[in-house]
Design an enzyme around this catalytic site. Sequence first.
Site, short mmCIF file in Angstrom:
data_model
loop_
_atom_site.label_atom_id
_atom_site.label_comp_id
_atom_site.label_asym_id
_atom_site.label_seq_id
_atom_site.Cartn_x
_atom_site.Cartn_y
_atom_site.Cartn_z
N GLU A 94 72.58 54.52 42.98
CA GLU A 94 72.11 54.17 43.79
C GLU A 94 70.67 55.13 44.31
OE1 GLU A 94 75.17 55.32 47.26
OE2 GLU A 94 76.64 53.62 46.68
N CYS A 107 65.91 60.50 47.26
CA CYS A 107 67.21 60.91 45.97
C CYS A 107 66.94 60.04 45.38
CB CYS A 107 68.01 61.50 47.62
SG CYS A 107 69.76 62.01 47.19
N CYS A 114 79.88 60.58 38.21
CA CYS A 114 79.69 61.23 37.77
C CYS A 114 80.97 61.29 37.30
CB CYS A 114 79.71 61.63 39.61
SG CYS A 114 79.39 64.22 39.42
N CYS A 118 84.42 65.91 41.96
CA CYS A 118 84.58 66.98 43.08
C CYS A 118 85.38 66.21 44.85
CB CYS A 118 83.19 66.99 44.10
SG CYS A 118 82.18 68.42 42.99
N CYS A 121 84.15 64.11 47.33
CA CYS A 121 82.53 63.62 47.06
C CYS A 121 83.30 61.47 47.14
CB CYS A 121 82.24 63.43 45.64
SG CYS A 121 80.00 62.90 45.25
N CYS A 334 76.32 59.40 48.88
CA CYS A 334 76.18 59.10 47.71
C CYS A 334 77.65 58.35 47.25
CB CYS A 334 75.48 59.72 46.24
SG CYS A 334 73.59 59.82 46.49
#
Length: 344
Positions: A94, A107, A114, A118, A121, A334
């Site tokens: 994205e 962005c 990832c 986290c 997230c 995101c």
Amino acid sequence: MNEPFNALDLSYEEWIDICTTRLALPRYRADQLCQWIYQKKVFNVHEMTNIPKELRERLAYELMILPPVHVTEETSRDGTKKFLWQFYDGVRIETVLLTHGNHTTACLSTQAGCPLNCSFCATGKSGFARNLTAGEITGQLLAMEKRMGTNIANVVFMGMGEPLLNCEALFKVISTLNSPKMRNMGARHITVSTSGIVPGILALADFPLPVRLSVSLHAPNDGLRNKLMPVNKKYPLGPLVDALKIYQKKTGERITVEYIMIRNVNDEPEHAYETAALLSGLGVYINLIPYNPVVDDYQRSNPERVKNFSAALTRMGIENEIRREKGTDINAACGQLRRKEQGN
């Protein structure tokens, strides 16, 4: 016959080398090709009209220009746009286009997914696929600009993934964007956002271009940050702050600190005072960000608590701002659009 090369992966120096050695062309052809790709956003060599037809036909076999394929996009009431792209191997990522008055910011993602996981997230919930190549990262910007029909003024590496876990590609992209022969974007229009990868921050401190640094903090002590951001167990706050001081001493740049406000988790008055004490001695500017709900465990802080947090930081001499949220109605955090498309 040689394998075709991926044009978007090339630095300017690599363009010169390939044109003058492998292709036996004059040096100025590299400038022409870069101008078509990075300034005019033309990705089909047959449309590069100041290059002779015979050479265009040859180049069609020698080079590939592969920006990501557009899958879908959403537009927020506030003008924020979110794009979902797909690469040659089916991996999807994205990007987000933010509008601030007359200024636009892209962005960009540096990884597919990832690995940091986290707890708040959306990207981490979808897992980690791989690092993106330099060309895949640069291609996001070029594809957005071609689709929008205009240049985008600023870039933040704050999309999917941790940029400083993909330093080699990241630094190559920054050099490409900055090169006068390529995208010609000023270094101060480029920001790298990190969750606190200490070796990467130190490498950025030594990087020759003065790009800006943003750090996702989200908690002022190791106990809480370990729960929110497992990366803190490898790079706890002490070494992180030391790295930030080294970065600031070498660059003279003020550091932006991102702090997501999560109700009854990290928004107590004592958290504000801890944050001020932690960052004492650093030149920082803190963005207080309303949490964009992703998981049921967390909710956004109410406006009064955010205002009180901000006031406490101000009393402690820490510049800060309550960020005006953008794109909440299109799930602009995101990872949310990709998860929706995947049915997760």
